[in-house]
Design an enzyme around this catalytic site. Structure first.
Site, PDB file in Angstrom:
ATOM      1  N   HIS A 123      46.444  44.873  51.930  1.00  0.00           N
ATOM      2  CA  HIS A 123      47.369  44.791  50.816  1.00  0.00           C
ATOM      3  C   HIS A 123      48.474  45.610  50.894  1.00  0.00           C
ATOM      4  O   HIS A 123      49.155  45.289  49.892  1.00  0.00           O
ATOM      5  CB  HIS A 123      46.474  44.805  49.606  1.00  0.00           C
ATOM      6  CG  HIS A 123      46.253  46.298  49.098  1.00  0.00           C
ATOM      7  ND1 HIS A 123      44.921  47.136  49.530  1.00  0.00           N
ATOM      8  CD2 HIS A 123      47.177  47.361  48.604  1.00  0.00           C
ATOM      9  CE1 HIS A 123      45.205  48.175  49.025  1.00  0.00           C
ATOM     10  NE2 HIS A 123      46.411  48.406  48.307  1.00  0.00           N
ATOM     11  N   ASP A 175      39.773  44.196  53.683  1.00  0.00           N
ATOM     12  CA  ASP A 175      41.300  44.674  53.344  1.00  0.00           C
ATOM     13  C   ASP A 175      41.656  45.522  54.654  1.00  0.00           C
ATOM     14  O   ASP A 175      41.534  46.817  54.437  1.00  0.00           O
ATOM     15  CB  ASP A 175      41.203  45.481  52.109  1.00  0.00           C
ATOM     16  CG  ASP A 175      42.523  45.857  51.324  1.00  0.00           C
ATOM     17  OD1 ASP A 175      43.408  45.318  51.931  1.00  0.00           O
ATOM     18  OD2 ASP A 175      42.370  46.977  50.537  1.00  0.00           O
ATOM     19  N   SER A 208      46.353  53.721  48.830  1.00  0.00           N
ATOM     20  CA  SER A 208      46.075  52.565  49.576  1.00  0.00           C
ATOM     21  C   SER A 208      46.239  52.940  51.271  1.00  0.00           C
ATOM     22  O   SER A 208      47.244  53.224  51.426  1.00  0.00           O
ATOM     23  CB  SER A 208      46.595  51.481  49.091  1.00  0.00           C
ATOM     24  OG  SER A 208      46.153  51.064  47.854  1.00  0.00           O
TER      25      SER A 208
END
Length: 252
Positions: free
Chosen positions: A73, A115, A208
């Site tokens: 992402h 992810d 992230s």
């Protein structure tokens, strides 16, 4: 100016991960790489700062001579570069352009499954004391609950959106049922995910893609969690579920 504006438009898309499609993260949050401390890249030489149009964006890790691992992402932003060998985002170390991005074929943004993405840089990483590949776990390895792990990153703190100095926080692996209990209303916690945390400690927005490591082996990548960052658990990509994919894709 144009690049900076584009980066700002993308800014909310990368930070743990959006809990629901289309829901932005708040610009300011209470929570931090929660109760973390300053860290040196010499202790985490695989740590990379991912910058989009010159702005701090996400984290990543060195997994091969010319390859990095991050969260899928994170890679929708334009003008991606990776800074290696620096404890300070925006300065020092070595900046390399991203020449190729490969997202895991089973990544689902709406479910946040798989992810993962690997990034190839335009020239090999300048390996040395502050730039080294991280180890990968065996396929299918399931770290036991209670295993101590360390997350690093430049994500949000209680005081600033992006701290200047790399932060670290020590947490522990939790049973997936713990994340399902606390976070299942956001996404189902699957085998492609790893649950870790500790009350009052953890990763936050902007972390992230950053690594979660035990003894030099990367077990997770920061993926998603509570928007406030203050919950007792957060979800990481389970690196052992894609170890073969990483090595086969990168040749590392």
């Amino acid at each position: 100016m144009v690049r900076a504006l584009v980066a700002l438009l993308y800014l909310q898309a990368c930070a743990l991960a959006a809990p629901r499609a289309g829901t932005p993260w708040p610009r300011r949050v209470r929570g931090r790489i929660i109760n973390g401390t300053d860290a040196s890249v010499a202790d985490f030489p695989w740590m990379l700062s991912m910058e989009a149009a010159g702005q701090q964006w996400c984290g990543a890790s060195v997994v091969g001579g010319s390859w990095a691992l991050t969260a899928a992402h994170c890679v929708s932003a334009p003008y991606l570069t990776l800074r290696a060998g620096s404890s300070t985002w925006g300065s020092g170390g070595f900046v390399l352009d991203v020449s190729q991005t490969i997202i895991h074929e089973d990544f689902d943004y709406y479910a946040m499954t798989y992810d993962f993405a690997v990034l190839q840089v335009s020239e090999p990483f300048p390996l040395g004391p502050n730039v080294q590949p991280v180890g990968l776990p065996p396929d299918g390895y399931e770290p036991p609950a209670g295993l101590p792990v360390t997350a690093t990153g430049w994500g949000a703190t209680e005081d600033v959106w992006y701290p200047d100095v790399l932060q670290r926080v020590d947490v522990e692996v939790l049973d997936r049922s713990v994340c399902q209990e606390h976070l299942g209303s956001i996404h189902t916690v699957t085998a492609s995910m790893l649950c870790a945390g500790q009350e009052g400690h953890g990763a936050c927005h902007g972390d992230s893609g950053s690594p979660l490591v035990h003894n030099g082996t990367q077990l997770g990548t920061v993926s998603w969690g509570q928007p406030t960052c203050v919950g007792p658990a957060a979800v990481y990509g389970n690196v052992a579920s894609v170890s073969s994919w990483i090595t086969n894709t990168t040749g590392a």
